[in-house]
Design a protein around this motif. Sequence first.
Motif: not given
Length: 465
Positions: A102-123
Amino acid sequence: MNDLGIIDGKVFDGFKTYRANIYIRDGRITAITSDYLEAKENYEVFGKYVMPGLIDPHVHFALSLGKYRSADDFESGSVSAAFGGITTYIDFLDPVTHENEIDEKFLKRLEEAKNSHIDYSFHMTIAHPDIEPVTLAKRTLSLGINSIKTFTTYSTSNRMTGNGYILDLLAITKKYGIIETFHAEDDAMILYRSKMKEKHLPQDLPFLHPSESEASAAMSIATIAKLTDGQAYIVHNSSGFSVKMIEKLNASENVRLETCPQYLVLNDALYEKDDAYLYTLVPPLRSHLESSYLYEAVENGLISTVGTDHCPFKKAEKFENKLDYDSMPNGIGGVETSFVLLYNENCSEKNVNDLVRLQSVNVAETFGLKNKGKIVVGADADIAIFDPSIQWTIGISNLHTKADYTPYEGKNVKGKFVSVISRGRFVVKDGQFVGKRLRGKFVRRGKVFWPTRSGTPWFIREMNS
């Protein structure tokens, strides 16, 4: 002093329409008034529609499918989304089977999303999980996520979750304040159909993934959700027959439905064309009749939200698999065109408020985005400004996706988002992207409890009657 004033706009909050000036300071709305207050910048929007920033509950940015990766990463996808009036979106974690992933998958997507220009969340996403449902619920909430994506099919790729686990997880959703979301198709039907043809082509999609498969799985989910008093959200409803059956079950207190623009404005006649491979997605496009049923469900409120399931691939990647559907990357794009396509089905002010509810207000309420999806004092200053007078033609050359085609190429439409504000700062201004230095934030979501009409579960009401 306020940082920004949005002056003389026609506000659509999803319920009513009125003229007002909106003032913003430190990323929040500070005043909604007919008065003219002091601000460092006043932005005149007379003749334009002002609405809360749209929220897309269903996107797939930087989705890896082995050989293929979806065309838009979080940066390009967020830019395209902003031009579509979207200020927040919900993407997905990669599928989790074991708790230690769980933590690994969450941190991976956070890293990939760091260049987003608008707000985001995850399922959260699960695949044949071996995690106790209560543990899964608690771990999910600890990450600031309150929704868990479940597949009722894809057994061949080990993503399917069986009804036993679904039963136990749905039974605790309301206790823990989580939502179980579903890709609903009957796996046995799909496997049976797949064995009936030795070779699968894109044209076979409606046969391989029939409407009956979606209806069967959706009815099973709705039944379990109603019996357990759970919170079930069924994504990308394409089957009009399925939605009509759920309506008869009267399970609206426990089941919320999402559809996508493609299922409303496109239909399965496209699979008869030589370029059918460009329209491959699951669930597939359905008949014109089923689209009309979906429209009825939107109008009567049975469908709560509209997401895009944005997941485009390059034309060449589709083309090279036109004779081998089983190797096809499925998905099409949609974040930039979602609102305008549906607005053009009925260019009325009532339709604008209906769409604001479907694409902003209801999404925020369903998934517990407490400061999003509304124009009220204290809310995040996420605002989309739409010019109803602009006439334009949808084409890949004037979109901002990294994909190289759109299924809506050549469609003439009226109305366009001209400016979009995220937490008080312009991402798009006067048709130009100005948010290069703006970074979106991960939006934590806490426990969410959908209201019931009486506040008492239906089966307790009936026992006491």
